[in-house]
Design an enzyme around this catalytic site. Structure first.
Site, short mmCIF file in Angstrom:
data_model
loop_
_atom_site.label_atom_id
_atom_site.label_comp_id
_atom_site.label_asym_id
_atom_site.label_seq_id
_atom_site.Cartn_x
_atom_site.Cartn_y
_atom_site.Cartn_z
N GLU A 173 -4.75 2.18 -4.26
CA GLU A 173 -3.31 2.34 -4.11
C GLU A 173 -2.64 1.07 -3.59
OE1 GLU A 173 -5.10 4.43 -0.40
OE2 GLU A 173 -5.69 3.98 -2.45
N ASP B 146 0.86 -1.19 0.00
CA ASP B 146 0.00 0.00 0.00
C ASP B 146 0.89 1.23 0.00
OD1 ASP B 146 -3.01 0.91 0.66
OD2 ASP B 146 -1.61 2.20 1.75
N ILE B 147 0.56 2.20 -0.84
CA ILE B 147 1.37 3.42 -0.93
C ILE B 147 1.10 4.29 0.30
CG2 ILE B 147 1.84 5.50 -2.30
CD1 ILE B 147 0.78 3.93 -4.75
#
Length: 353
Positions: free
Chosen positions: A258, A215-216
């Site tokens: 994301e 996950d960003i």
């Protein structure tokens, strides 16, 4: 904690969707909400581009435009029409080919009968003139058969070409249905199909697999501060880092807005952890520059969770474990890799405490 973070993130997307509906004075159909939720989350690059172009030209989105965009980018049946069209063309091609083969079979049968008849008559012929007539008739029948075979050959070659073109069309439709347009990685649908297949293969072969979920970090801040175009640039940057650090057998997907998921067949926890770390370092090593201004926006980081398949478990349970490991990385300060083993150690420490 993972559920709580998901709740907060999705509520923000939902609130943003409602704001867009109000701002454009649109009816709050479920389709309206789905379109603007998807736009807010940035899942569909084509949709976002079309919406942005329409707003740029007209200053807003009308109800008719919104429904048109929904049909084009989100409707469950949007791939149905191209498939139906290709299917109809295939059916027509097959029908024409069957008709041609039938005519050829009839011509071959007629030629066979002609040969048989002439053969019988020639046996008893003593007159040279009559013999010449039979031979002329035989030559003509042969020429007709050769002509028919040439037409058949030509038709077969033409049909082969048409079917190859139709096959290419089907491959393009299939690619579209299983590929994320923005990152060109596999999409969520492909992930769900693939993980079930890999589980079946693991149960059959006895060899396990690993799953990475990333996950960003602070992705929403990029979108809110610099806009969706910069957010898209961030997603492409992470996707590139993923592509550069996986093997051909691995299945890399854009799992959510994301989030990315990578299925690693025949890979143990230690190997998967190294791959997760390589991806994390590759992302962090790149500086993000805003294309429109050349402004340096700093570095992007990701949090990574890793889990391995445990005998006879479901796709949902391994995904949940990798997801929990990823949130453990976030809770530990972000820009980290955490594995299912770390979850077990954390649980043991809590029990001791």
């Amino acid at each position: 904690m993972a559920d709580e973070d998901d709740h907060k993130r999705t509520i923000k997307y939902g609130e943003s969707a409602l704001n867009y509906i109000k701002k454009n004075v649109l009816p709050a159909y479920p389709r309206s909400y789905e379109l603007w939720y998807t736009y807010s989350a940035g899942y569909n690059q084509g949709l976002n581009r079309a919406v942005n172009d329409s707003i740029k030209q007209n200053g807003h989105i009308s109800t008719d435009e919104m429904l048109t965009l929904y049909g084009r980018f989100l409707s469950p049946t949007r791939l149905g029409d191209p498939l139906d069209e290709v299917g109809a063309k295939v059916s027509k091609e097959v029908e024409e080919l069957v008709d041609t083969l039938k005519l050829s079979a009839d011509a071959t049968s007629d030629y066979g009968s002609a040969l048989e008849q002439v053969g019988e008559k020639i046996k008893s012929v003593t007159d040279a003139e009559k013999l010449q007539i039979y031979v002329t008739h035989l030559v003509k029948s042969t020429q007709n058969a050769v002509s028919s075979n040439r037409k058949l050959e030509s038709q077969l070659l033409e049909s082969k070409k048409h079917i190859e073109n139709l096959q290419s069309s089907l491959e393009a439709i299939r690619y579209e249905s299983l590929t994320d347009e923005l990152t060109t990685l596999n999409n969520r649908k492909h992930f769900e199909n693939s993980i079930e297949r890999v589980i079946d293969q693991s149960l059959e072969s006895g060899r396990g697999f690993a799953l990475i979920i990333t996950d960003i970090d602070h992705f929403k801040n990029f979108n809110d501060t610099y806009g969706h175009q910069t957010g898209d640039q961030v997603l492409r940057l992470v996707a590139l880092a993923v592509k550069q650090n996986v093997k051909s057998q691995d299945i890399a997907c854009r799992y959510g807005g994301e989030e990315f998921a990578i299925i690693l067949p025949n890979t143990n926890l230690e190997e998967a952890q190294k791959i997760g770390e390589a991806i994390r370092l590759a992302v962090m090593s790149k500086e993000l520059v805003k294309r429109s201004t050349g402004e340096n926006l700093g570095r992007v980081t990701i949090s990574v969770g890793v889990a391995t398949f445990q005998d006879k478990e479901s796709a949902q349970t391994i995904v949940s474990r990798a997801d929990k490991a990823m949130y453990a990385a976030k809770n530990a300060g972000r820009n980290l890799v955490r594995t299912e083993t770390d979850l077990e150690e954390d649980a043991s420490e809590q029990n001791v405490a």
